[in-house]
Design a protein around this motif. Structure first.
Motif, PDB file in Angstrom:
ATOM      1  N   GLU A 185     -15.625 107.388  37.978  1.00 15.85           N
ATOM      2  CA  GLU A 185     -15.021 108.292  36.998  1.00 15.85           C
ATOM      3  C   GLU A 185     -13.555 108.556  37.364  1.00 15.85           C
ATOM      4  O   GLU A 185     -13.235 108.839  38.514  1.00 15.85           O
ATOM      5  CB  GLU A 185     -15.766 109.639  37.001  1.00 15.85           C
ATOM      6  N   ALA A 190     -11.774 101.971  35.006  1.00 14.13           N
ATOM      7  CA  ALA A 190     -12.827 102.524  34.139  1.00 14.13           C
ATOM      8  C   ALA A 190     -12.249 102.979  32.801  1.00 14.13           C
ATOM      9  O   ALA A 190     -12.834 102.747  31.739  1.00 14.13           O
ATOM     10  CB  ALA A 190     -13.525 103.687  34.839  1.00 14.13           C
ATOM     11  N   THR A 191     -11.081 103.603  32.853  1.00 19.82           N
ATOM     12  CA  THR A 191     -10.433 104.078  31.626  1.00 19.82           C
ATOM     13  C   THR A 191     -10.057 102.911  30.715  1.00 19.82           C
ATOM     14  O   THR A 191     -10.283 102.953  29.495  1.00 19.82           O
ATOM     15  CB  THR A 191      -9.170 104.896  31.974  1.00 19.82           C
ATOM     16  N   ASN A 194     -13.170 101.314  29.191  1.00 21.78           N
ATOM     17  CA  ASN A 194     -13.745 102.154  28.142  1.00 21.78           C
ATOM     18  C   ASN A 194     -12.905 102.088  26.861  1.00 21.78           C
ATOM     19  O   ASN A 194     -13.423 102.248  25.761  1.00 21.78           O
ATOM     20  CB  ASN A 194     -13.856 103.597  28.628  1.00 21.78           C
ATOM     21  N   ARG A 195     -11.603 101.830  27.041  1.00 23.24           N
ATOM     22  CA  ARG A 195     -10.723 101.690  25.879  1.00 23.24           C
ATOM     23  C   ARG A 195     -11.018 100.378  25.151  1.00 23.24           C
ATOM     24  O   ARG A 195     -11.046 100.315  23.928  1.00 23.24           O
ATOM     25  CB  ARG A 195      -9.266 101.730  26.345  1.00 23.24           C
ATOM     26  N   PRO A 198     -15.461 100.786  23.912  1.00 26.20           N
ATOM     27  CA  PRO A 198     -15.847 102.205  23.832  1.00 26.20           C
ATOM     28  C   PRO A 198     -17.329 102.412  24.152  1.00 26.20           C
ATOM     29  O   PRO A 198     -18.187 101.678  23.672  1.00 26.20           O
ATOM     30  CB  PRO A 198     -15.532 102.563  22.374  1.00 26.20           C
ATOM     31  N   ALA A 200     -18.472 102.224  27.291  1.00 23.49           N
ATOM     32  CA  ALA A 200     -18.801 101.492  28.520  1.00 23.49           C
ATOM     33  C   ALA A 200     -19.121 102.448  29.671  1.00 23.49           C
ATOM     34  O   ALA A 200     -20.081 102.240  30.418  1.00 23.49           O
ATOM     35  CB  ALA A 200     -17.648 100.571  28.915  1.00 23.49           C
ATOM     36  N   ILE A 201     -18.318 103.504  29.820  1.00 22.31           N
ATOM     37  CA  ILE A 201     -18.553 104.455  30.908  1.00 22.31           C
ATOM     38  C   ILE A 201     -19.886 105.174  30.717  1.00 22.31           C
ATOM     39  O   ILE A 201     -20.672 105.317  31.655  1.00 22.31           O
ATOM     40  CB  ILE A 201     -17.389 105.473  31.008  1.00 22.31           C
ATOM     41  N   GLU A 202     -20.148 105.614  29.494  1.00 18.52           N
ATOM     42  CA  GLU A 202     -21.398 106.321  29.208  1.00 18.52           C
ATOM     43  C   GLU A 202     -22.605 105.427  29.459  1.00 18.52           C
ATOM     44  O   GLU A 202     -23.631 105.864  30.011  1.00 18.52           O
ATOM     45  CB  GLU A 202     -21.397 106.817  27.751  1.00 18.52           C
TER      46      GLU A 202
END
Length: 249
Positions: A185, A190-191, A194-195, A198, A200-202
């Motif tokens: 996190e 990770a950011t 996820n961009r 969308p 991906a982190i969750e």
């Protein structure tokens, strides 16, 4: 307090590297804080360490250059009198402005160059820690997101190349340890992922049950500097069960 006197933590002006460096400094180890471009950020980490009575020096060095790795080694010897610990934390490859082969140059070639520069000066009984991700460590058995595939393969290539040095390191009693974590996190990787993808982190959070913070994972990396493990050990930090299952291990 640690018997180690001097350490290099690559990519330590922010994130996992900075947390690791500060924890090592709390153990009485002098730390070379490495940055590529952001000197003020690195100097802030040095100041934070010195405020607590620790020792640190900030050194700007691009590990993909010929002179970069040697500059870090020289700084450790000059400032702390010895080099006992090398934490290979710097990585990248999702940048689009640094050339087509940047991921491989940084995640494999530069890691090897850093080890080779450090090896003549590394103390007997020292420790090398390579920081990676489950997505990279298991890439040959478990596929990852398209956006991360090239980076994951380059980091695994780096890990494989470094492992080839284990017999040579053993001659000086130096142990090599890999620390592999899930998505962390708050990290840039990770950011970015996820961009691009969308959710991906969750999705990883659900699969792993929990994702570590930068502070939590940095603490695990620092812990492996001192852990009593065999050379070549891989420490799987959090959320590796589904990777192991998919890999048939």
């Amino acid at each position: 307090m640690s018997e180690y006197k001097g350490a290099i933590v690559t990519g330590s002006s922010r994130g996992i590297g900075s947390v690791t460096a500060q924890l090592l400094a709390e153990q009485g180890i002098g730390v070379v804080i490495n940055y590529r471009a952001k000197a003020p950020r690195a100097n802030k980490i040095v100041a934070a360490i010195e405020e607590k009575g620790g020792k640190a020096v900030a050194v700007g060095a691009d590990l993909t250059t010929v002179e970069g790795p040697q500059a870090l080694v020289d700084a450790a010897i000059e400032n702390f009198g010895s080099l006992d610990v090398l934490v290979l934390n710097a990585s990248g490859g999702m940048e689009t402005t640094l050339g087509e082969n940047y991921a491989l140059r940084l995640n494999r070639d530069a890691q090897v160059a850093m080890l080779q520069a450090a090896l003549p000066k590394l103390s007997e009984g020292g420790r090398i820690v390579f920081v990676t991700s489950h997505q990279a460590h298991f890439i040959h058995e478990v596929s990852t997101m398209d956006a991360y595939d090239a980076v994951a393969k380059s980091k695994r290539a780096g890990e494989d190349a470094l492992r080839e040095f284990i017999p040579q390191l053993a001659e000086k009693g130096i142990k090599f340890v890999v620390v592999s974590g899930d998505m962390i996190e708050g990290t840039i990787t990770a950011t970015l992922l996820n961009r691009v993808e969308p959710g991906a982190i969750e999705a990883r959070r659900e699969a792993a049950g929990k994702l570590y913070s930068v502070e939590e994972f940095g603490a695990e990396v620092a812990k492996m500097v001192f852990a009593d493990v065999e050379s070549g050990h891989t420490e799987l930090v959090g959320g590796a069960e589904d990777f192991l299952k998919q890999a048939g291990k």
